[in-house]
Scaffold this active site. Structure first.
Site, PDB file in Angstrom:
ATOM      1  N   LYS A   1       0.825  -1.200   0.000  1.00 37.15           N
ATOM      2  CA  LYS A   1       0.000   0.000   0.000  1.00 37.15           C
ATOM      3  C   LYS A   1       0.865   1.259   0.000  1.00 37.15           C
ATOM      4  O   LYS A   1       1.864   1.340   0.712  1.00 37.15           O
ATOM      5  CB  LYS A   1      -0.930   0.006   1.214  1.00 37.15           C
ATOM      6  CG  LYS A   1      -1.882  -1.182   1.256  1.00 37.15           C
ATOM      7  CD  LYS A   1      -2.830  -1.127   2.438  1.00 37.15           C
ATOM      8  CE  LYS A   1      -2.083  -1.219   3.755  1.00 37.15           C
ATOM      9  NZ  LYS A   1      -2.998  -1.338   4.908  1.00 37.15           N
TER      10      LYS A   1
ATOM     11  N   THR B   1      -8.818   9.773   8.613  1.00 40.30           N
ATOM     12  CA  THR B   1      -8.411   8.559   7.896  1.00 40.30           C
ATOM     13  C   THR B   1      -8.368   7.335   8.801  1.00 40.30           C
ATOM     14  O   THR B   1      -7.884   6.279   8.386  1.00 40.30           O
ATOM     15  CB  THR B   1      -7.015   8.759   7.279  1.00 40.30           C
ATOM     16  OG1 THR B   1      -6.075   9.067   8.334  1.00 40.30           O
ATOM     17  CG2 THR B   1      -7.014   9.894   6.259  1.00 40.30           C
TER      18      THR B   1
ATOM     19  N   THR C   1      -8.575   3.174   7.800  1.00 34.42           N
ATOM     20  CA  THR C   1      -8.505   2.876   6.368  1.00 34.42           C
ATOM     21  C   THR C   1      -7.873   1.508   6.094  1.00 34.42           C
ATOM     22  O   THR C   1      -8.337   0.771   5.216  1.00 34.42           O
ATOM     23  CB  THR C   1      -7.717   3.964   5.612  1.00 34.42           C
ATOM     24  OG1 THR C   1      -6.458   4.170   6.255  1.00 34.42           O
ATOM     25  CG2 THR C   1      -8.484   5.260   5.576  1.00 34.42           C
ATOM     26  N   GLY C   2      -6.806   1.164   6.824  1.00 35.22           N
ATOM     27  CA  GLY C   2      -6.158  -0.124   6.593  1.00 35.22           C
ATOM     28  C   GLY C   2      -7.051  -1.296   6.953  1.00 35.22           C
ATOM     29  O   GLY C   2      -7.142  -2.285   6.211  1.00 35.22           O
ATOM     30  N   CYS C   3      -7.714  -1.189   8.099  1.00 36.29           N
ATOM     31  CA  CYS C   3      -8.659  -2.231   8.512  1.00 36.29           C
ATOM     32  C   CYS C   3      -9.765  -2.392   7.475  1.00 36.29           C
ATOM     33  O   CYS C   3     -10.144  -3.508   7.094  1.00 36.29           O
ATOM     34  CB  CYS C   3      -9.293  -1.872   9.860  1.00 36.29           C
ATOM     35  SG  CYS C   3      -8.142  -1.556  11.202  1.00 36.29           S
TER      36      CYS C   3
END
Length: 270
Positions: free
Chosen positions: A179, A212, A215-217
């Protein structure tokens, strides 16, 4: 008499975020958006809000195993994702159950280093994740700092991201998604997808917002949901990125710090 509707199911194995922006709360909202029934195995309870984390209580590895087995033996698991696993004991327990249950759609969000670069787990846990969990992963989603740790090189350019994807792929996952959210300049928002043969650069316009959190989850949960629905690996990733981008465009005005993205953004529009 109404007949119950058959739906796909997905399991999140992650920590609880009391502020509701990340962790299992974000994952379950993401599953629901995709019309997938969400189940969970909690690895820790956190006391946190948009300003930060004030306390973490880790769940015993045996309790994590019990939660996974309770879901698997009754509801079933069409896809699973992992988030923050905290220590070697939990990582080993999760890997053991994924292997024993034959989970073939497993998305691993290797929560080791924050997007800002802060280390979150110790060396023993990193080693367990590399050696036990990554070889079982259908897809792994490291951020810039996690990719640097796993690949053993600094990431500054697109070529660096591509080389990191190749190196991480050698650790065993079927697909690697490096990412680019923490990359500099034009690379922000650019991800590299690699399945051992096909190397894709996935880019969507970055969204300027301070909100933000999660966002990764959300990205890994959306990929898992799409896999549970039967989508292919590249399509599942592309659609998940589109979902996260839309959610970033509709952040929620809650709290006084780094707020969450809008997981249910269609409901926010009049």
């Amino acid at each position: 008499m109404e007949h119950p509707r058959k739906v796909a199911t997905a399991l999140t194995i992650a920590g609880s975020d009391s502020g509701g922006g990340a962790g299992i709360q974000a994952d379950l909202r993401t599953f629901a958006f995709h019309r997938v029934h969400g189940t969970s195995a909690l690895t820790a309870l956190t006391a946190q809000n948009t300003l930060g984390v004030t306390r973490v209580d880790v769940v015993p590895a045996e309790a994590v195993t019990a939660q996974i087995d309770a879901v698997a033996t009754d509801i079933g698991i069409d896809a699973a994702k992992t988030g923050m696993l905290f220590n070697r004991e939990i990582i080993s327990a999760v890997a053991s159950r994924m292997r024993a249950l034959g989970i073939t759609r497993l998305v691993v969000d290797p929560v080791m280093v924050s997007r800002a670069g802060s280390r979150l787990i110790d060396d023993e846990a990193v080693a367990a994740l590399r050696e036990q969990l990554l070889p079982l992963a259908t897809l792994v989603t490291p951020n810039r700092h996690e990719a640097q740790l796993l690949a053993g090189l600094e990431l500054h350019t697109l070529a660096d991201m591509q080389e990191a994807a190749r190196r991480i792929h050698r650790l065993g996952p079927k697909v690697v998604l490096v990412k680019g959210g923490a990359m500099p300049g034009d690379l922000r928002g650019t991800d590299v997808w690699f399945d051992g043969e096909r190397l894709e650069t996935l880019h969507l316009a970055s969204v300027e917002t301070p909100n933000t959190h999660g966002t990764g989850c959300t990205l890994s949960a959306a990929i898992a949901a799409n896999l549970a629905l039967g989508q292919g690996l590249l399509d599942a990733t592309r659609h998940a990125k589109e979902y996260v981008t839309q959610a970033l465009r509709h952040p929620l005005a809650v709290g006084r710090g780094n707020g969450p993205i809008g997981h249910f953004f269609p409901l926010l529009e009049d």
